[in-house]
Motif scaffolding. Structure first.
Motif, PDB file in Angstrom:
ATOM      1  N   LYS A 127       0.645  -1.120  -0.018  1.00  0.00           N
ATOM      2  CA  LYS A 127      -0.163  -0.154   0.069  1.00  0.00           C
ATOM      3  C   LYS A 127       0.831   1.350   0.116  1.00  0.00           C
ATOM      4  CE  LYS A 127      -3.818  -2.488   2.164  1.00  0.00           C
ATOM      5  NZ  LYS A 127      -4.193  -2.688   3.487  1.00  0.00           N
ATOM      6  N   THR A 128       1.832   0.779  -0.029  1.00  0.00           N
ATOM      7  CA  THR A 128       2.747   2.479  -0.289  1.00  0.00           C
ATOM      8  C   THR A 128       3.421   2.972  -1.084  1.00  0.00           C
ATOM      9  OG1 THR A 128       5.311   1.017  -0.162  1.00  0.00           O
ATOM     10  CG2 THR A 128       4.255   1.253   1.435  1.00  0.00           C
ATOM     11  N   PRO A 129       3.146   3.790  -1.019  1.00  0.00           N
ATOM     12  CA  PRO A 129       3.478   4.614  -3.283  1.00  0.00           C
ATOM     13  C   PRO A 129       5.730   4.389  -3.578  1.00  0.00           C
ATOM     14  CG  PRO A 129       3.412   6.476  -1.067  1.00  0.00           C
ATOM     15  CD  PRO A 129       3.116   5.077  -0.897  1.00  0.00           C
ATOM     16  N   ALA A 130       6.197   4.110  -2.743  1.00  0.00           N
ATOM     17  CA  ALA A 130       7.439   3.298  -2.957  1.00  0.00           C
ATOM     18  C   ALA A 130       6.814   1.833  -3.649  1.00  0.00           C
ATOM     19  CB  ALA A 130       8.524   2.558  -2.174  1.00  0.00           C
ATOM     20  N   TYR A 131       5.826   0.609  -2.643  1.00  0.00           N
ATOM     21  CA  TYR A 131       5.551  -0.567  -4.126  1.00  0.00           C
ATOM     22  C   TYR A 131       5.021  -0.220  -5.244  1.00  0.00           C
ATOM     23  CZ  TYR A 131       2.513  -4.280  -5.159  1.00  0.00           C
ATOM     24  OH  TYR A 131       2.791  -5.749  -5.128  1.00  0.00           O
ATOM     25  N   THR A 132       4.477   0.890  -5.401  1.00  0.00           N
ATOM     26  CA  THR A 132       3.025   1.517  -6.661  1.00  0.00           C
ATOM     27  C   THR A 132       4.528   2.047  -7.604  1.00  0.00           C
ATOM     28  OG1 THR A 132       1.862   2.235  -5.573  1.00  0.00           O
ATOM     29  CG2 THR A 132       1.671   3.036  -7.702  1.00  0.00           C
ATOM     30  N   ALA A 133       5.460   2.391  -7.218  1.00  0.00           N
ATOM     31  CA  ALA A 133       6.727   2.848  -7.954  1.00  0.00           C
ATOM     32  C   ALA A 133       7.398   1.902  -8.657  1.00  0.00           C
ATOM     33  CB  ALA A 133       7.398   4.012  -7.063  1.00  0.00           C
ATOM     34  N   LEU A 134       7.873   0.784  -7.895  1.00  0.00           N
ATOM     35  CA  LEU A 134       8.618  -0.236  -7.857  1.00  0.00           C
ATOM     36  C   LEU A 134       7.268  -0.888  -9.346  1.00  0.00           C
ATOM     37  CD1 LEU A 134      10.278  -1.716  -5.282  1.00  0.00           C
ATOM     38  CD2 LEU A 134      11.423  -0.688  -7.425  1.00  0.00           C
ATOM     39  N   LYS A 135       6.391  -1.036  -9.028  1.00  0.00           N
ATOM     40  CA  LYS A 135       5.831  -1.640 -10.006  1.00  0.00           C
ATOM     41  C   LYS A 135       5.501  -1.296 -11.706  1.00  0.00           C
ATOM     42  CE  LYS A 135       3.079  -4.971  -9.347  1.00  0.00           C
ATOM     43  NZ  LYS A 135       2.884  -6.550  -9.225  1.00  0.00           N
ATOM     44  N   ALA A 136       5.467  -0.113 -11.584  1.00  0.00           N
ATOM     45  CA  ALA A 136       5.172   1.506 -12.453  1.00  0.00           C
ATOM     46  C   ALA A 136       6.737   0.888 -13.517  1.00  0.00           C
ATOM     47  CB  ALA A 136       4.671   2.172 -12.237  1.00  0.00           C
TER      48      ALA A 136
END
Length: 94
Positions: free
Chosen positions: A72-81
């Motif tokens: 649920k963190t921005p870091a996870y979302t950024a890595l996925k993108a």
């Protein structure tokens, strides 16, 4: 989609080469830019495979985290993108 196997390295003149076979993977340069900036861009591109693998490892770690809180963190979302972009799973215009 597959890419040229690594590792990649920066050679002169501003070429990114695959270590095995010395294939040219990319040419880095921009008219009017300082050589220092062109080299910095080259080193970044040459590190792309290692950065992609590190990102994938971080995603696996997040997915293994108990209760999935890291997902649920921005870091996870950024890595996925970023990984999707590197894999070609993104809109080329955005």
């Amino acid at each position: 989609m597959s890419h040229t196997p690594g590792p990649w390295y920066l050679s002169k003149p501003q070429q990114i080469l695959a270590a095995e076979g010395h294939q040219v993977v990319a040419v880095v340069g921009m008219a009017g830019k300082p050589l220092k900036e062109i080299h910095a861009n080259g080193y970044l591109v040459a590190a792309a495979l290692e950065l992609l693998e590190a990102g994938r490892a971080a995603i696996r770690l997040c997915e293994m985290w108990e209760r999935g809180q890291l997902k649920k963190t921005p870091a996870y979302t950024a890595l996925k993108a970023a990984i999707a972009k590197a894999d070609g799973d993104h809109d080329l215009h955005g």
